[in-house]
Design an enzyme around this catalytic site. Structure first.
Site, PDB file in Angstrom:
ATOM      1  N   ASP A 141     -12.935  68.623  95.698  1.00 20.70           N
ATOM      2  CA  ASP A 141     -13.524  67.320  95.432  1.00 20.70           C
ATOM      3  C   ASP A 141     -13.809  66.391  96.611  1.00 20.70           C
ATOM      4  OD1 ASP A 141     -14.765  66.150  93.416  1.00 20.70           O
ATOM      5  OD2 ASP A 141     -13.014  65.431  92.347  1.00 20.70           O
ATOM      6  N   ARG A 282     -12.195  56.995  80.650  1.00 20.40           N
ATOM      7  CA  ARG A 282     -11.553  56.154  81.626  1.00 20.40           C
ATOM      8  C   ARG A 282     -12.454  54.932  81.811  1.00 20.40           C
ATOM      9  NH1 ARG A 282     -11.909  56.462  86.649  1.00 20.40           N
ATOM     10  NH2 ARG A 282     -13.368  58.200  86.660  1.00 20.40           N
ATOM     11  N   ASP A 507     -42.415  88.237 120.714  1.00 19.61           N
ATOM     12  CA  ASP A 507     -43.280  87.468 119.814  1.00 19.61           C
ATOM     13  C   ASP A 507     -43.693  86.209 120.570  1.00 19.61           C
ATOM     14  OD1 ASP A 507     -44.291  86.251 117.338  1.00 19.61           O
ATOM     15  OD2 ASP A 507     -42.471  85.024 117.466  1.00 19.61           O
ATOM     16  N   TYR A 508     -44.756  85.535 120.120  1.00 15.65           N
ATOM     17  CA  TYR A 508     -45.190  84.359 120.886  1.00 15.65           C
ATOM     18  C   TYR A 508     -44.653  83.036 120.276  1.00 15.65           C
ATOM     19  CZ  TYR A 508     -47.883  81.030 123.499  1.00 15.65           C
ATOM     20  OH  TYR A 508     -48.205  79.965 124.289  1.00 15.65           O
TER      21      TYR A 508
HETATM   22  C1  GDG Z   1     -13.994  64.826  87.482  1.00 16.37           C
HETATM   23  C2  GDG Z   1     -15.468  64.545  87.203  1.00 16.37           C
HETATM   24  C3  GDG Z   1     -15.565  66.582  85.785  1.00 16.37           C
HETATM   25  C4  GDG Z   1      -9.201  62.797  81.091  1.00 16.37           C
HETATM   26  N1  GDG Z   1      -8.823  61.537  80.852  1.00 16.37           N
HETATM   27  C5  GDG Z   1      -7.642  61.594  80.202  1.00 16.37           C
HETATM   28  C6  GDG Z   1      -7.311  62.932  80.027  1.00 16.37           C
HETATM   29  N2  GDG Z   1      -8.290  63.647  80.588  1.00 16.37           N
HETATM   30  C7  GDG Z   1      -8.326  65.094  80.652  1.00 16.37           C
HETATM   31  C8  GDG Z   1      -9.447  65.705  79.832  1.00 16.37           C
HETATM   32  C9  GDG Z   1      -9.721  66.992  80.592  1.00 16.37           C
HETATM   33  C10 GDG Z   1      -9.463  66.608  82.029  1.00 16.37           C
HETATM   34  O1  GDG Z   1      -8.628  65.462  81.996  1.00 16.37           O
HETATM   35  C11 GDG Z   1     -10.759  66.332  82.826  1.00 16.37           C
HETATM   36  O2  GDG Z   1     -11.479  65.308  82.287  1.00 16.37           O
HETATM   37  P1  GDG Z   1     -12.960  64.832  82.783  1.00 16.37           P
HETATM   38  O3  GDG Z   1     -13.936  65.928  82.672  1.00 16.37           O
HETATM   39  O4  GDG Z   1     -13.270  63.593  82.049  1.00 16.37           O
HETATM   40  O5  GDG Z   1     -12.823  64.548  84.329  1.00 16.37           O
HETATM   41  P2  GDG Z   1     -12.149  63.745  85.514  1.00 16.37           P
HETATM   42  O6  GDG Z   1     -10.889  64.392  85.906  1.00 16.37           O
HETATM   43  O7  GDG Z   1     -12.065  62.316  85.196  1.00 16.37           O
HETATM   44  O8  GDG Z   1     -13.218  63.895  86.766  1.00 16.37           O
HETATM   45  C12 GDG Z   1     -15.894  65.103  85.870  1.00 16.37           C
HETATM   46  C13 GDG Z   1     -14.096  66.824  86.127  1.00 16.37           C
HETATM   47  O9  GDG Z   1     -13.740  66.234  87.376  1.00 16.37           O
HETATM   48  C14 GDG Z   1     -13.781  68.310  86.202  1.00 16.37           C
HETATM   49  O10 GDG Z   1     -14.496  68.919  87.200  1.00 16.37           O
HETATM   50  O11 GDG Z   1     -15.795  67.043  84.471  1.00 16.37           O
HETATM   51  O12 GDG Z   1     -17.267  64.924  85.693  1.00 16.37           O
HETATM   52  O13 GDG Z   1     -15.715  63.151  87.260  1.00 16.37           O
HETATM   53  O14 GDG Z   1      -8.796  67.956  80.225  1.00 16.37           O
HETATM   54  O15 GDG Z   1      -9.016  65.907  78.538  1.00 16.37           O
HETATM   55  N3  GDG Z   1      -6.181  63.312  79.381  1.00 16.37           N
HETATM   56  C15 GDG Z   1      -5.356  62.351  78.923  1.00 16.37           C
HETATM   57  N4  GDG Z   1      -5.617  61.042  79.062  1.00 16.37           N
HETATM   58  C16 GDG Z   1      -6.732  60.624  79.703  1.00 16.37           C
HETATM   59  O16 GDG Z   1      -6.960  59.440  79.838  1.00 16.37           O
HETATM   60  N5  GDG Z   1      -4.251  62.723  78.308  1.00 16.37           N
END
Ligand code: GDG
Length: 746
Positions: A141, A282, A507-508
């Site tokens: 990342d 979030r 080559d040129y």
């Molecule tokens: C980056 C990128 C990309 C998320 N919020 C909460 C929570 N999660 C869990 C989800 C899922 C995992 O975390 C990943 O969620 P996201 O896809 O929303 O991604 P992020 O970690 O915010 O961010 C994003 C990701 O990386 C993966 O490459 O998809 O686009 O921004 O499992 O369920 N779980 C709990 N509470 C939360 O508030 N318990």
């Protein structure tokens, strides 16, 4: 045995202090949590920040915590308060908004950048402390874009992968960053670079090309001493686990958000087909929550018959609360919720159930299972795994996902309802469609997506990346074109001096001289004439200039060099030493009339490109056109030409920023082979820069020294970076020959 080290900004285990002894425990959400399963499965090590800002540990407690981390093979990076503030300042207030296309929010502060470098160095050191020869390092990342290069510079024997979880923006956005070059160079320290989608990959390659001038062929960037692979790997989820969690949640009465809430959203609380729409994110401007609320408001306004029949369960998880823009977002969301509930709510019903608080994993899963519709409309999102998890958690196969086309996940879920998150009417329309969608239709759509998610799951995603990393290493080993370093050129001069008969193919354009806007103006200068004079003065040398140029131009420029053999127009014409021009074989040129208008059309459509007419070929030059437009037009032109030439005996040659159409079977390789036939040269050298010279390299015997100018993949055994270095090498050959002659003479 070699091991795998994951490197991410945070470790999956944080130090927590619940009043007793501090301990480490697993984090609930985010990227590191989603990589966690993979980490368990592969038993790898992990380097990251321990997330500890506030808990002060005694020496004894620190020892205990270190031991706990050690047991989990986690190696924490310690960060001070200032480092945390400024480093995360760069991550969250500079890169995050910019890469999500919120350019006006990106803070370009030099002090942030300074700490970003410093902290990246700390991560690299921590990795280097634990890495051994042959280990694989997987860096994650935007928090760690400089780490791959830092690791490589200290230990080139490691295999380094880099995966970007957020979008990589288009060059027009990326170029805003004052430190854009350093970031791209940092990432390019990896052997394999992965993105969620082809678009992000394309944007990255465009920045590489524009900032560093490296071209790519089939996802491969040729760097100085190695090739780097860039590819897209859409991240999957642990499908079976999510499904199992959903099953457990339905069968376990203890797994409930809260009794009252479950009753409200669960079957018991649903009367007259009441629908629940889930929104869970979030707190982040990139998630598009205010636009989503406005779209929901529009839906209520234009569909009064659904009043009291839908509930939007809106969960906003606190995040980055110290950043002003996040505070503003929260205010905006709360104003909208208040306005909508105030306007449409009744004594028995509130259109929006709003929660601003952390959500546990169990709650998330339960919400997935309870909601008829998931409204996932980020304005920009690297992937969005929650959209995928929603699908996996729908164990009865029902459920409608309304998904933003700006989320990486949309590329793999095109069957679902895709919307433009800025278009309120479209989202309102999708909500209506989702509410009315029959269960059978939902199941049909979901079964296709669910199958895809089950197959390309998190494990497969990670395996693919690790396998690709291993393959790049193999590719690097087989593709070992060596640079003409000082040591190497010394070897060349030694062989040169020892040999009594030599042939030198040059080559040129792009080899002996640089490119010019107008090809007619790239005439040789005095330095080049001098080099050729020295080369041809030695009777042991047979110099062959082998070019795509027409014979008139070569004849005019080199009229003083009767000792050189010239091959013009890629092998159509030959002028042996001291003789006249002759054709290798009779060639027809009637086809030119039918092809010329097509190329002229591309000249008109592509500013700063031009058509060159040679005696037996037509050439479209696009070196000075906009690089991206040039590439696109080149593809289009090749496509069109392929149709046109299908019945003619013609060949389309894709050179270095040129496309040339000529009679097939005529190439530099054939002409070069003719020069070698029946002769027994002790020293054979061939230098060229573009695709057409690959024919020459291909025709050379094994002992020949073949040199490519530039970093593109090649059949040549060596490469060098510029016309200047070619000239330098040729001078060195003749200079040392002179010295050795002088030395031999008494
Ligand atoms: C980056 C990128 C990309 C998320 N919020 C909460 C929570 N999660 C869990 C989800 C899922 C995992 O975390 C990943 O969620 P996201 O896809 O929303 O991604 P992020 O970690 O915010 O961010 C994003 C990701 O990386 C993966 O490459 O998809 O686009 O921004 O499992 O369920 N779980 C709990 N509470 C939360 O508030 N318990």
């Amino acid at each position: 045995m070699s091991k795998l080290i994951i490197v991410s900004s945070k470790l999956p285990f944080e130090i927590t202090d619940n009043g007793k002894e501090p301990e480490i425990s697993g984090k609930a959400g985010g990227t590191s949590a989603s990589l966690n399963a993979f980490y368990r499965h592969l038993k790898c090590c992990w380097v990251g920040w321990n997330g500890n800002e506030n808990i002060r540990l005694s020496e004894k407690q620190q020892e205990e915590i270190d031991l706990q981390y050690e047991r989990k093979k986690c190696y924490p990076v310690e960060l001070g308060e200032q480092e945390v503030n400024y480093y995360y300042g760069f991550c969250n207030r500079t890169v995050w908004p910019l890469f999500h296309y919120f350019t006006h929010l990106s803070e370009l502060k030099p002090e942030f950048w300074e700490y970003y470098q410093k902290v990246n160095r700390k991560f690299a050191f921590k990795v280097l402390e634990h890495a051994e020869k042959g280990d694989k390092i997987w860096v994650h990342d935007f928090h760690l874009m400089l780490v791959p290069r830092m690791i490589r510079e200290a230990n080139p024997d490691l295999s380094i992968g880099f995966f970007m979880h957020i979008p990589f923006p288009s060059f027009e956005i990326f170029r805003i960053l004052p430190w854009r070059r350093e970031l791209v160079e940092g990432i390019l320290g990896a052997d394999l670079i992965g993105f969620h989608s082809f678009d992000y990959e394309r944007h990255f390659m465009s920045s590489v090309r524009r900032l560093l001038g490296y071209d790519s062929v089939l996802n491969t960037v040729r760097m100085e001493e190695r090739v780097v692979k860039v590819d897209n790997f859409p991240m999957g989820i642990d499908y079976d686990r999510v499904q199992q969690e959903a099953v457990d949640c339905r069968s376990n009465p203890e797994c409930r958000i809260s009794e009252g809430f479950s009753n409200l959203l669960g079957p018991a609380g649903r009367k007259n087909g009441h629908k629940v729409i889930l929104s869970i994110d979030r707190l982040d401007y990139a998630k598009g929550i205010p636009s989503r609320l406005e779209a929901f408001e529009m839906f209520l306004k234009t569909n009064p018959r659904y009043l009291e029949k839908v509930t939007l369960a809106l969960f906003v998880v606190p995040s980055r609360e110290i950043v002003t823009e996040y505070k503003r977002q929260r205010r905006k969301i709360e104003e909208l919720v208040g306005r909508i509930n105030g306007e449409y709510g009744t004594v028995n019903w509130m259109p929006i159930l709003y929660f601003y608080r952390p959500v546990t994993r169990e709650e998330t899963i339960e919400l997935y299972t309870l909601s008829d519709i998931a409204l996932v409309t980020p304005l920009r999102d690297g992937m969005n795994l929650m959209a995928k998890e929603y699908m996996a958690a729908r164990i009865d196969g029902t459920g409608v996902l309304i998904l933003s086309e700006m989320a990486g996940a949309s590329k793999e879920m095109s069957e679902t309802l895709l919307v433009n998150p800025h278009n309120r009417e479209e989202i309102a329309g999708a909500l209506k469609k989702a509410i009315k969608m029959p269960a059978e239709e939902q199941k049909n759509i979901n079964s296709i997506i669910r199958k895809r998610l089950r197959i390309y799951n998190e494990e497969k995603w990670a395996d693919d990346i690790i396998k690709s990393l291993e393959n790049v290493k193999k590719l690097q080993e087989t593709n070992l074109t060596r640079k003409v370093s000082d040591d190497v050129s010394e070897i060349f001069t030694t062989i040169y001096n020892k040999s009594n008969s030599r042939i030198i193919f040059l080559d040129y354009d792009g080899t002996l001289t640089g490119f010019h806007n107008d090809p007619q103006k790239a005439s040789p200068n005095d330095e080049l004439y001098e080099i050729l004079r020295s080369l041809t003065a030695d009777k042991k040398n047979h110099v062959v200039i082998i070019s795509g140029r027409d014979k008139e131009t070569l004849g005019k420029w080199f009229s003083d060099f009767p000792n050189i053999t010239f091959i013009a127009e890629h092998g159509v014409w030959v002028k042996e030493q001291g003789k006249r021009w002759s054709m290798l074989e009779k060639i027809d040129r009637a086809w030119m009339e039918s092809i010329r208008p097509t190329i002229s059309f591309y000249v008109d459509r592509t500013p700063r490109s031009l058509l060159e007419e040679k005696n037996y070929s037509l050439v479209w030059h696009y070196r000075h056109a906009d690089p991206d437009l040039g590439e696109i037009r080149a593809w289009e032109l090749k496509d069109e030409l392929r149709e046109l030439v299908s019945n003619l005996n013609l060949e389309i040659m894709d050179g270095d920023k040129v496309i040339e159409v000529k009679n097939s079977g005529i190439n530099k390789g054939r002409a070069a082979a003719q020069q070698l036939a029946g002769k027994d040269y002790e020293f054979i050298l061939a230098i060229g820069d573009d695709w057409t010279d690959e024919y020459t390299f291909g025709a050379m015997p094994e002992q020949a020294i073949t040199i490519k100018v530039g970093t593109k993949p090649t059949k040549a055994r060596y490469y060098t970076d510029s016309v200047e270095t070619v000239r330098g090498l040729l001078k060195e050959l003749t200079d040392t020959a002179d010295i050795s002659k002088i030395r031999q003479e008494p």
